[in-house]
Design a protein around this motif. Structure first.
Motif, PDB file in Angstrom:
ATOM      1  N   LEU A  11     -16.792  -6.233   4.793  1.00  9.41           N
ATOM      2  CA  LEU A  11     -17.179  -5.412   5.936  1.00  9.41           C
ATOM      3  C   LEU A  11     -16.667  -6.076   7.211  1.00  9.41           C
ATOM      4  O   LEU A  11     -16.985  -7.246   7.464  1.00  9.41           O
ATOM      5  CB  LEU A  11     -18.695  -5.262   5.981  1.00  9.41           C
ATOM      6  N   VAL A  12     -15.875  -5.350   7.981  1.00  6.03           N
ATOM      7  CA  VAL A  12     -15.354  -5.869   9.245  1.00  6.03           C
ATOM      8  C   VAL A  12     -15.542  -4.815  10.328  1.00  6.03           C
ATOM      9  O   VAL A  12     -15.827  -3.646  10.033  1.00  6.03           O
ATOM     10  CB  VAL A  12     -13.865  -6.244   9.151  1.00  6.03           C
ATOM     11  N   GLN A  13     -15.342  -5.236  11.559  1.00  5.89           N
ATOM     12  CA  GLN A  13     -15.446  -4.311  12.678  1.00  5.89           C
ATOM     13  C   GLN A  13     -14.066  -3.797  13.081  1.00  5.89           C
ATOM     14  O   GLN A  13     -13.032  -4.383  12.740  1.00  5.89           O
ATOM     15  CB  GLN A  13     -16.117  -4.998  13.859  1.00  5.89           C
ATOM     16  N   PHE A  14     -14.087  -2.703  13.799  1.00  9.83           N
ATOM     17  CA  PHE A  14     -12.864  -2.096  14.322  1.00  9.83           C
ATOM     18  C   PHE A  14     -12.007  -3.147  15.014  1.00  9.83           C
ATOM     19  O   PHE A  14     -12.498  -3.917  15.833  1.00  9.83           O
ATOM     20  CB  PHE A  14     -13.242  -0.985  15.300  1.00  9.83           C
ATOM     21  N   GLY A  15     -10.726  -3.189  14.653  1.00  2.35           N
ATOM     22  CA  GLY A  15      -9.790  -4.102  15.282  1.00  2.35           C
ATOM     23  C   GLY A  15      -9.646  -5.455  14.614  1.00  2.35           C
ATOM     24  O   GLY A  15      -8.739  -6.224  14.961  1.00  2.35           O
ATOM     25  N   GLU A  16     -10.505  -5.747  13.662  1.00  6.98           N
ATOM     26  CA  GLU A  16     -10.430  -7.041  12.989  1.00  6.98           C
ATOM     27  C   GLU A  16      -9.411  -7.014  11.851  1.00  6.98           C
ATOM     28  O   GLU A  16      -8.763  -5.994  11.590  1.00  6.98           O
ATOM     29  CB  GLU A  16     -11.817  -7.440  12.492  1.00  6.98           C
ATOM     30  N   SER A  17      -9.282  -8.161  11.187  1.00  5.46           N
ATOM     31  CA  SER A  17      -8.279  -8.317  10.131  1.00  5.46           C
ATOM     32  C   SER A  17      -8.931  -8.748   8.820  1.00  5.46           C
ATOM     33  O   SER A  17     -10.027  -9.313   8.809  1.00  5.46           O
ATOM     34  CB  SER A  17      -7.247  -9.356  10.545  1.00  5.46           C
ATOM     35  N   LEU A  18      -8.223  -8.464   7.740  1.00  7.99           N
ATOM     36  CA  LEU A  18      -8.606  -8.929   6.406  1.00  7.99           C
ATOM     37  C   LEU A  18      -7.333  -9.182   5.620  1.00  7.99           C
ATOM     38  O   LEU A  18      -6.303  -8.518   5.866  1.00  7.99           O
ATOM     39  CB  LEU A  18      -9.419  -7.866   5.657  1.00  7.99           C
ATOM     40  N   ARG A  19      -7.416 -10.089   4.666  1.00 12.33           N
ATOM     41  CA  ARG A  19      -6.308 -10.277   3.738  1.00 12.33           C
ATOM     42  C   ARG A  19      -6.819 -10.076   2.324  1.00 12.33           C
ATOM     43  O   ARG A  19      -7.728 -10.784   1.877  1.00 12.33           O
ATOM     44  CB  ARG A  19      -5.674 -11.662   3.859  1.00 12.33           C
ATOM     45  N   LEU A  20      -6.236  -9.128   1.628  1.00  6.76           N
ATOM     46  CA  LEU A  20      -6.550  -8.875   0.235  1.00  6.76           C
ATOM     47  C   LEU A  20      -5.580  -9.645  -0.659  1.00  6.76           C
ATOM     48  O   LEU A  20      -4.407  -9.805  -0.309  1.00  6.76           O
ATOM     49  CB  LEU A  20      -6.461  -7.387  -0.080  1.00  6.76           C
ATOM     50  N   SER A  21      -6.086 -10.081  -1.791  1.00  2.00           N
ATOM     51  CA  SER A  21      -5.259 -10.748  -2.790  1.00  2.00           C
ATOM     52  C   SER A  21      -5.412 -10.041  -4.127  1.00  2.00           C
ATOM     53  O   SER A  21      -6.477  -9.498  -4.432  1.00  2.00           O
ATOM     54  CB  SER A  21      -5.681 -12.209  -2.953  1.00  2.00           C
ATOM     55  N   CYS A  22      -4.373 -10.067  -4.893  1.00  2.17           N
ATOM     56  CA  CYS A  22      -4.400  -9.510  -6.248  1.00  2.17           C
ATOM     57  C   CYS A  22      -3.672 -10.490  -7.152  1.00  2.17           C
ATOM     58  O   CYS A  22      -2.463 -10.724  -6.965  1.00  2.17           O
ATOM     59  CB  CYS A  22      -3.724  -8.154  -6.279  1.00  2.17           C
ATOM     60  N   THR A  23      -4.375 -11.043  -8.115  1.00  2.00           N
ATOM     61  CA  THR A  23      -3.788 -11.999  -9.038  1.00  2.00           C
ATOM     62  C   THR A  23      -3.686 -11.383 -10.421  1.00  2.00           C
ATOM     63  O   THR A  23      -4.664 -10.810 -10.921  1.00  2.00           O
ATOM     64  CB  THR A  23      -4.617 -13.284  -9.086  1.00  2.00           C
ATOM     65  N   ALA A  73       5.207 -17.293  -8.042  1.00  2.00           N
ATOM     66  CA  ALA A  73       4.760 -18.509  -8.724  1.00  2.00           C
ATOM     67  C   ALA A  73       3.265 -18.460  -9.013  1.00  2.00           C
ATOM     68  O   ALA A  73       2.790 -19.055  -9.988  1.00  2.00           O
ATOM     69  CB  ALA A  73       5.085 -19.731  -7.882  1.00  2.00           C
ATOM     70  N   LYS A  74       2.535 -17.745  -8.168  1.00  2.00           N
ATOM     71  CA  LYS A  74       1.089 -17.615  -8.351  1.00  2.00           C
ATOM     72  C   LYS A  74       0.700 -16.272  -8.969  1.00  2.00           C
ATOM     73  O   LYS A  74      -0.488 -15.981  -9.110  1.00  2.00           O
ATOM     74  CB  LYS A  74       0.376 -17.778  -7.009  1.00  2.00           C
ATOM     75  N   SER A  75       1.698 -15.460  -9.287  1.00  2.00           N
ATOM     76  CA  SER A  75       1.446 -14.115  -9.828  1.00  2.00           C
ATOM     77  C   SER A  75       0.472 -13.352  -8.947  1.00  2.00           C
ATOM     78  O   SER A  75      -0.452 -12.668  -9.437  1.00  2.00           O
ATOM     79  CB  SER A  75       0.909 -14.189 -11.265  1.00  2.00           C
ATOM     80  N   THR A  76       0.695 -13.457  -7.660  1.00  6.61           N
ATOM     81  CA  THR A  76      -0.244 -12.888  -6.689  1.00  6.61           C
ATOM     82  C   THR A  76       0.494 -12.062  -5.645  1.00  6.61           C
ATOM     83  O   THR A  76       1.580 -12.439  -5.196  1.00  6.61           O
ATOM     84  CB  THR A  76      -1.046 -14.002  -5.989  1.00  6.61           C
ATOM     85  N   VAL A  77      -0.113 -10.943  -5.294  1.00 13.12           N
ATOM     86  CA  VAL A  77       0.399 -10.108  -4.220  1.00 13.12           C
ATOM     87  C   VAL A  77      -0.708 -10.004  -3.168  1.00 13.12           C
ATOM     88  O   VAL A  77      -1.899  -9.989  -3.511  1.00 13.12           O
ATOM     89  CB  VAL A  77       0.838  -8.731  -4.738  1.00 13.12           C
ATOM     90  N   TYR A  78      -0.294  -9.967  -1.906  1.00  8.42           N
ATOM     91  CA  TYR A  78      -1.232  -9.958  -0.804  1.00  8.42           C
ATOM     92  C   TYR A  78      -1.061  -8.698   0.040  1.00  8.42           C
ATOM     93  O   TYR A  78       0.014  -8.096   0.076  1.00  8.42           O
ATOM     94  CB  TYR A  78      -1.000 -11.177   0.093  1.00  8.42           C
ATOM     95  N   LEU A  79      -2.133  -8.348   0.713  1.00 11.54           N
ATOM     96  CA  LEU A  79      -2.063  -7.299   1.717  1.00 11.54           C
ATOM     97  C   LEU A  79      -2.788  -7.805   2.958  1.00 11.54           C
ATOM     98  O   LEU A  79      -4.008  -7.922   2.962  1.00 11.54           O
ATOM     99  CB  LEU A  79      -2.712  -6.002   1.232  1.00 11.54           C
ATOM    100  N   GLN A  80      -2.007  -8.146   3.984  1.00 17.18           N
ATOM    101  CA  GLN A  80      -2.570  -8.569   5.256  1.00 17.18           C
ATOM    102  C   GLN A  80      -2.809  -7.328   6.095  1.00 17.18           C
ATOM    103  O   GLN A  80      -1.871  -6.587   6.389  1.00 17.18           O
ATOM    104  CB  GLN A  80      -1.611  -9.517   5.973  1.00 17.18           C
ATOM    105  N   MET A  81      -4.051  -7.114   6.466  1.00 18.10           N
ATOM    106  CA  MET A  81      -4.423  -5.921   7.220  1.00 18.10           C
ATOM    107  C   MET A  81      -4.919  -6.326   8.601  1.00 18.10           C
ATOM    108  O   MET A  81      -5.855  -7.132   8.709  1.00 18.10           O
ATOM    109  CB  MET A  81      -5.513  -5.147   6.472  1.00 18.10           C
ATOM    110  N   SER A  82      -4.307  -5.783   9.614  1.00 29.80           N
ATOM    111  CA  SER A  82      -4.680  -6.092  10.988  1.00 29.80           C
ATOM    112  C   SER A  82      -5.020  -4.796  11.716  1.00 29.80           C
ATOM    113  O   SER A  82      -4.680  -3.713  11.272  1.00 29.80           O
ATOM    114  CB  SER A  82      -3.538  -6.808  11.698  1.00 29.80           C
ATOM    115  N   SER A  83      -5.670  -4.952  12.855  1.00 33.09           N
ATOM    116  CA  SER A  83      -6.047  -3.797  13.682  1.00 33.09           C
ATOM    117  C   SER A  83      -6.718  -2.710  12.846  1.00 33.09           C
ATOM    118  O   SER A  83      -6.351  -1.531  12.911  1.00 33.09           O
ATOM    119  CB  SER A  83      -4.815  -3.237  14.396  1.00 33.09           C
TER     120      SER A  83
END
Length: 114
Positions: A11-23, A73-83
């Motif tokens: 849970l974040v507020q409007f305008g904040e950021s999160l980074r999702l990971s998928c391994t 190498a880590k078998s991981t994909v990321y999604l950096q979400m901003s704003s």
């Protein structure tokens, strides 16, 4: 059976950021990886994809705000979400396309409050 495990939602507020990971439980080196999302009452939609060579594609609604990346190498994909906006609220799913065979994770909830 390949497993995909997403993490990083919250849970974040409007305008904040999160980074999702998928391994993934197997190598993703040669696979197209993607993030999709599904909001309540709506169909699942593409957010972003990344090819094995690093080529990316984004939904118009997230261009300039979200960035997909991968670490083979880590078998991981990321999604950096901003704003982040309230309309980004959804369950976010990781997707692996292995020669036309599609695998999905169970999803991670992202909620953006106004």
């Amino acid at each position: 059976q390949v497993q995909l495990v997403e993490s990083g939602g919250g849970l974040v507020q409007f305008g904040e950021s999160l980074r999702l990971s998928c391994t993934a439980s197997a190598s993703i080196f040669s696979n197209v990886m993607g993030w999709y999302r599904q909001a309540p009452g709506k169909q699942r939609e593409l957010v972003a994809t990344i090819t094995s060579g690093g080529g990316t594609n984004y939904a118009d609604s997230v261009k300039g705000r979200f960035t997909i990346s991968r670490d083979n190498a880590k078998s991981t994909v990321y999604l950096q979400m901003s704003s982040l906006k309230p309309e980004d609220t959804a369950v976010y799913y990781c997707n692996r396309n292995s020669g036309g065979i599609i695998y999905w994770g169970r999803g991670t909830q992202v909620t953006v409050s106004s």
